[in-house]
Design an enzyme around this catalytic site. Sequence first.
Site, PDB file in Angstrom:
ATOM      1  N   ARG A   1      48.327  17.170  35.103  1.00 18.54           N
ATOM      2  CA  ARG A   1      47.281  16.638  35.967  1.00 18.54           C
ATOM      3  C   ARG A   1      47.832  15.469  36.767  1.00 18.54           C
ATOM      4  O   ARG A   1      48.415  14.542  36.203  1.00 18.54           O
ATOM      5  CB  ARG A   1      46.093  16.177  35.129  1.00 18.54           C
ATOM      6  CG  ARG A   1      44.956  15.585  35.944  1.00 18.54           C
ATOM      7  CD  ARG A   1      43.758  15.291  35.068  1.00 18.54           C
ATOM      8  NE  ARG A   1      42.643  14.757  35.852  1.00 18.54           N
ATOM      9  CZ  ARG A   1      41.422  14.546  35.360  1.00 18.54           C
ATOM     10  NH1 ARG A   1      41.174  14.818  34.089  1.00 18.54           N
ATOM     11  NH2 ARG A   1      40.477  14.071  36.140  1.00 18.54           N
TER      12      ARG A   1
ATOM     13  N   ASP B   1      46.869  12.474  39.744  1.00 18.56           N
ATOM     14  CA  ASP B   1      45.745  11.755  40.328  1.00 18.56           C
ATOM     15  C   ASP B   1      45.752  11.857  41.848  1.00 18.56           C
ATOM     16  O   ASP B   1      46.739  12.303  42.452  1.00 18.56           O
ATOM     17  CB  ASP B   1      45.794  10.284  39.926  1.00 18.56           C
ATOM     18  CG  ASP B   1      45.640  10.078  38.425  1.00 18.56           C
ATOM     19  OD1 ASP B   1      44.848  10.821  37.813  1.00 18.56           O
ATOM     20  OD2 ASP B   1      46.316   9.185  37.874  1.00 18.56           O
TER      21      ASP B   1
ATOM     22  N   ARG C   1      52.442   5.161  36.099  1.00 18.22           N
ATOM     23  CA  ARG C   1      52.082   4.081  37.033  1.00 18.22           C
ATOM     24  C   ARG C   1      51.906   2.744  36.322  1.00 18.22           C
ATOM     25  O   ARG C   1      52.243   1.690  36.862  1.00 18.22           O
ATOM     26  CB  ARG C   1      50.821   4.478  37.798  1.00 18.22           C
ATOM     27  CG  ARG C   1      51.041   5.656  38.748  1.00 18.22           C
ATOM     28  CD  ARG C   1      49.723   6.239  39.225  1.00 18.22           C
ATOM     29  NE  ARG C   1      48.899   5.232  39.869  1.00 18.22           N
ATOM     30  CZ  ARG C   1      47.595   5.397  40.097  1.00 18.22           C
ATOM     31  NH1 ARG C   1      46.982   6.504  39.720  1.00 18.22           N
ATOM     32  NH2 ARG C   1      46.909   4.441  40.705  1.00 18.22           N
TER      33      ARG C   1
END
Length: 278
Positions: free
Chosen positions: A50, A52, A201
């Site tokens: 997944r 973002d 991140r």
Amino acid sequence: MRTIALLLAYDGADFAGSQWQTDIRTVQGALESAWEALTQEQRRIVLAGRTDAGVHASGQVAHVQTDTRHSLATIWRGLNAHLPTDLAVQNVGEAPRDFHARFSALQREYRYLIDCAPAPLPQLRHQALHYAGSLDVPAMTAALQLLEGTHDFAAFTTATPTQRSTVRTMHWTRIVEREWFDRRLLAIELAANAFLQHMVRMIVGTLLLVGRGRMTVDQFGEVLASRDRRLAGPTAPAHGLTLTAVRYPPGLIRWVEPIERQNGTTKVEQPSSYVHEE
């Protein structure tokens, strides 16, 4: 019923993430619309990882179970004809019936790009974080290496009710230079069995504190050991991040290589575990 694997690349700037959402443009939604246009089937396409909103991919993998009799070459060509210009199929392959893009994967690899030049390059505004200053790369590298091995990465993720475990195994890390548009960029690269939400991140945001001299290498290690998100640095912006590869057991997927496509035919005689790595 066949299981088809897809190797995907996309520019995440105009996608609201990879996972399907109602009335919002996503990678999965675009893929499923293209699949229906090509095959007249409504199928759920499953992604390996997944990503973002704003995060890119050059080596995302997906699978779909289908009754279509289209050849792999037709699927490859047809999907790209129906997909938007910021999403493209790089390769297709036949996989076993029980193959799952997410659960069959052994390793995911990510890259985060940082541009440390005095002025930003407009062509990189969606691909690299601009930081106009010097960074202590040896210290950042030493801190990054503390993440290798099996650890609880709770300090580098957003807590969610559905998250069963925050333990992951980091296979390798490195900081190297990459050249884009004649600009030398700092690339933070990581490979793990799986990643938590926002994990890369948040790691990058904390590494930047080390690089700027606001956190020591030892303090970075203490953040990891603490399992406390409040002690880590800010979450780095999404646009510098790219999913570069997903790895599977050798021979699991019979990928089609471009060199094997001749005169409109497709050969799948050489199974490969290769996915993508720039």
